[in-house]
Design an enzyme around this catalytic site. Structure first.
Site, short mmCIF file in Angstrom:
data_model
loop_
_atom_site.label_atom_id
_atom_site.label_comp_id
_atom_site.label_asym_id
_atom_site.label_seq_id
_atom_site.Cartn_x
_atom_site.Cartn_y
_atom_site.Cartn_z
N GLY A 75 39.76 40.02 50.03
CA GLY A 75 41.45 39.24 50.40
C GLY A 75 41.75 39.92 48.94
O GLY A 75 43.25 39.37 48.80
N GLY B 23 43.25 42.93 48.96
CA GLY B 23 44.24 43.79 50.19
C GLY B 23 43.44 44.89 50.00
O GLY B 23 44.10 46.12 50.27
N LEU B 24 42.55 45.38 49.17
CA LEU B 24 42.20 46.91 48.92
C LEU B 24 41.06 47.20 49.67
O LEU B 24 39.92 48.65 49.65
CB LEU B 24 41.48 47.21 47.44
CG LEU B 24 42.86 46.79 46.01
CD1 LEU B 24 41.67 46.74 44.97
CD2 LEU B 24 43.68 47.28 46.30
N GLY B 25 40.24 46.83 50.60
CA GLY B 25 39.28 46.41 51.71
C GLY B 25 38.19 47.14 51.62
O GLY B 25 37.55 47.26 51.85
N SER B 26 38.05 46.02 50.61
CA SER B 26 36.87 45.85 49.64
C SER B 26 35.57 45.10 50.71
O SER B 26 34.69 45.83 50.26
CB SER B 26 36.69 44.65 48.23
OG SER B 26 37.49 43.18 49.22
N SER B 27 35.86 44.63 51.87
CA SER B 27 35.22 44.17 52.74
C SER B 27 34.57 45.42 53.46
O SER B 27 32.99 45.75 53.56
CB SER B 27 35.27 42.90 53.42
OG SER B 27 35.51 41.51 52.51
N GLU C 68 31.33 44.57 61.85
CA GLU C 68 33.14 43.73 60.66
C GLU C 68 33.54 43.16 62.58
O GLU C 68 33.54 41.64 62.36
CB GLU C 68 33.74 43.72 59.86
CG GLU C 68 33.28 44.85 59.15
CD GLU C 68 34.57 44.97 57.57
OE1 GLU C 68 35.08 44.06 57.56
OE2 GLU C 68 34.48 45.92 57.75
N ASP D 250 40.31 50.63 57.16
CA ASP D 250 39.43 50.63 56.39
C ASP D 250 38.22 51.26 55.87
O ASP D 250 37.79 51.59 55.19
CB ASP D 250 38.88 49.51 55.86
CG ASP D 250 40.24 48.45 55.34
OD1 ASP D 250 41.94 48.68 55.65
OD2 ASP D 250 40.69 47.04 55.33
#
Length: 348
Positions: A104, A106-110, A142, A154
């Protein structure tokens, strides 16, 4: 022996949204992005009689004996899906996960976490996979296995690393690594601010709203997507030619068009921070990711950057130190930290 993997997080400069189906299937999409020195980490200790997963960020542990028996119940489902898609059904291990930024942000962590986990499993089981294979499988985990709303950039950004111009045509993805001059990269890094605005957002809700607007023929949304794709091409050109003030202005233009996709992308708090940044000299910027909160990226002339940063902090924003990262997914082995089935050192 511990198998370790890390995948970088990313900043998306332009084109975000054009990678979300069905737009790329019908019109083709394009994004410009780069990875940064923030990472998602996966550690695998092979052995044991079950799969045991520890999320160090959420202080959560799950255990099960077979990937086929792991139910998607909201508890570390990304891990369960990755193990299932990678067909890890007769091998057991202890897995430790953590990230430099929460989902969440915004850095594409998931997506970076899924890429890191797939990379670690690939290393563990000695599976022959290219960066394209890993990114495509992460997308499958995902978007298909778990049906999480989102785009395609991402996973490819994390797997490949560096500055990339990524094109989407139907289900075909082409990653174009950019040979950006080192002095341009240094100057860009020097002039950018990364600001945490707070408010971890539910990106799936924003994306669902964006897709619904597109499907129902919302004219402003469709035109916004077309403009975002065009801006991605213009920004790539500005970057390769070293025209960084143009790059900053295009960030602003892209942000104005991004907000056309859904009224959930921004809010009064974010708009207030952005307007204050412009007042103190920023040339442009944008929220990273789907919107709604998380990190704001701003381009500022070097002699005004400190004033912009101070203004943002007065409004409650947090300036985050960072650098560009040219490498993508990395995996390696370590014999450090294994004692009684736990990891005592997370050093990389």
């Amino acid at each position: 022996m511990i198998i370790r993997a890390k995948a970088p997080l990313r900043v998306s400069f332009a084109g975000g949204g054009t990678d979300i189906p069905p737009y790329p299937q019908e019109h083709g999409g394009a994004v410009l992005c780069s990875t940064i020195n923030k990472y998602a980490y996966a550690n695998i200790i092979p052995g044991g009689r079950e799969i045991e997963v520890h999320s160090l960020d959420y202080d959560m542990t799950i255990k099960y004996t077979n990937s086929d028996t792991a139910l998607y119940d909201g508890k570390l489902d990304l891990v369960k899906a990755a193990l299932r898609v990678m067909e890890v059904s007769d091998s057991y291990a202890t897995v430790y996960l953590h990230s430099d930024a929460p989902p969440g942000s915004g850095l594409g962590s998931s997506s970076s976490m899924v890429v890191a986990l797939i990379g670690a499993i690939k290393h563990w089981l000695q599976r022959p996979m290219t960066s394209y294979d890993i990114a495509a499988l992460a997308y499958r985990v995902e978007r298909i296995e778990l049906a999480i709303a989102g785009g395609m950039q991402d996973q490819y950004a994390a797997a490949f690393g560096g500055f990339n111009f990524i094109e989407f045509q139907g289900d075909t993805v082409v990653v174009n690594p950019l040979r950006v001059r080192s002095d341009t990269i240094n100057e860009l890094e020097y002039n950018l601010l990364l600001c945490y605005t707070g408010g971890i957002r539910l990106s799936a809700h924003i994306i669902d709203d964006q897709v619904q607007n597109y499907r129902t023929g919302h004219v402003d949304s469709l035109e916004g997507l077309h403009q975002l794709k065009m801006i991605a091409y213009e920004m790539k050109k500005a970057l390769l030619l070293g025209r960084l003030d143009d790059f900053g202005a295009l960030l602003h233009e892209g942000w104005q068009n991004k907000k056309r996709l859904s009224n959930r992308i921004s809010n009064s708090h974010i708009d207030g921070i952005y307007e204050e940044a412009l007042r103190y000299g920023a040339l442009g910027g944008k929220l990273l990711g789907a919107g709604g909160g998380g990190y704001l990226l701003l381009y500022c002339p070097y002699n005004k950057k400190h004033r912009v940063a101070a203004a943002i902090e007065r409004m409650g924003g947090q300036i985050t130190p960072w650098n560009f990262e040219n490498r993508g997914l990395q995996t390696w082995e370590s014999d450090r930290g294994v004692m009684s089935g736990t990891i005592h050192s997370m050093a990389v």
